[in-house]
Scaffold this active site. Sequence first.
Site, PDB file in Angstrom:
ATOM      1  CG  ASP A   1      -1.808   1.174   1.349  1.00 26.62           C
ATOM      2  OD1 ASP A   1      -2.656   1.333   0.451  1.00 26.62           O
ATOM      3  OD2 ASP A   1      -1.681   1.943   2.314  1.00 26.62           O
TER       4      ASP A   1
ATOM      5  CD  GLU B   1      -2.473   2.510  -3.396  1.00 24.84           C
ATOM      6  OE1 GLU B   1      -3.440   3.266  -3.563  1.00 24.84           O
ATOM      7  OE2 GLU B   1      -1.906   2.367  -2.300  1.00 24.84           O
TER       8      GLU B   1
END
Length: 496
Positions: A174, A227
């Site tokens: 993330d 990401e």
Amino acid sequence: AKRGESNGQSRPISIYELHIGSWRRKNGWEWLTYRDLIGDLIPYIKEMGFTHIELMPVAEHPYDGSWGYQVTGFFAPTRRFGTPDDFMAFVDACHAADIGVIVDWVPAHFPTDEHGLGFFDGTHLYEHADPRKGHQPDWGTYVFNYGRNEVTQFLISNAIFWMDKYHIDGLRVDAVASMLYLDFSRKPGEWVANRYGGRENLEAIAFIKRFNKELHRLFPTAITVAEESTSFPGVTRSADEGGLGFDYKWNMGWMHDTLQYFQSDPIYRSFQHGTLTFSLLYAFSEKFLLPFSHDEVVHLKRSMLDKMPGDVWQRFANLRLLYAYQWSHPGKKLLFMGSEFGQWREWSEARSLDWHLLEDEPKHKQLQIMVQKLNELYRLEAALHEEDYSWEGFQWVDLYDYERSILSYYRHSPKSGEKILVVLNFTPVIRYKFRLGVPEAGTYKEILNTDAADFGGSNVVNEPCQSVEVFQHDQKNSIELTLPPLGAIYLKRVDE
């Protein structure tokens, strides 16, 4: 044991992203447990044809509203849904059903809660003492001090723990962009340059390379997904070649451009044609994964169906067209839960998806059936997944038909030589006598038409058609089609 077969770059990877606490609820309010998911979720994933699931963070976190992204217990599956053994049983059951399991992992920041890692022993042990480095303004969290060997070792051992103890097939990392840049979400004067005067976080970059190298050394068939929302070079190049070492990168540019295009009224799409064709200028610069994730259906961004313009019929038609475009575009696929049947409401972690829609309105069930068909074709047709990362797997037929807002291209399997022709009509106008150049003479049959009655469309479909020697689109052979309104067609040459 089967990781290598399912995670490879020439394999179909179609990911269903979900938040365990809100996918479905018992008695209207109770969370499903990990063991409940074995009986409820796994059959659904198999029926829908997704190859992997991606779980929003399951590491222990104190606040439901953080969706798991503010972790306090890095080595603990959240107790909300059961015990560590229950989570192991769930992952094992997924593998028995040939479903890969990817878990969101959060090494970018951590909450300031006193029972977490922040100010752990009365000193800034895990985070930078200087708030210009150690505080993340967007989320009100601490940033790990990647310059400390003990901290990076903690994080790498945590990643290894999830792979080793729970047999996870991959980690989606993330907020990578917030790690790479010292000035991420900071104004001038609120950040400290690196030793060369630049904005790159050199310690974080070294950590990411080391993490990917170590994880792939121990688990060669596991995947890591970034990401990463910037144009930082070499995200999916190996660390040995100077890259960051990820296997895949979320294609955030494609996602933003595509949604911008689809949210515009079809009457204006001819002026935005380049928004769609632009993605092929960089599609093979990284090993991309195409995401429509939870981030796109929250915070007043509206659900996928509610983003679409027009009346109810046009909204469903636009969404079917969008998914057919996503599944035929180079890159692996990811879709957030509820988007497969056209959830009207934005997602909320506090309630279940609106499963009643499948019974209340046929169009939701028909959309779900079409996504099922897309996944089936995606798995069966090598041309749609075998070569996602070079021009060997993709060729334009016509990218210049902006006045009518039509795109046509084919996906190609280098091994078998098979081709899938894709024609997309982005307006609600039926296009009669549309001539399409084809690479080989023969009979062409629709294997998908998003306007089919079974999918809730107006049933403007084509019978198998024989090519003729009429020059079109730089091909000496062509076929004549009727293009459905706001529709996508996949065509394949069939034996006589």
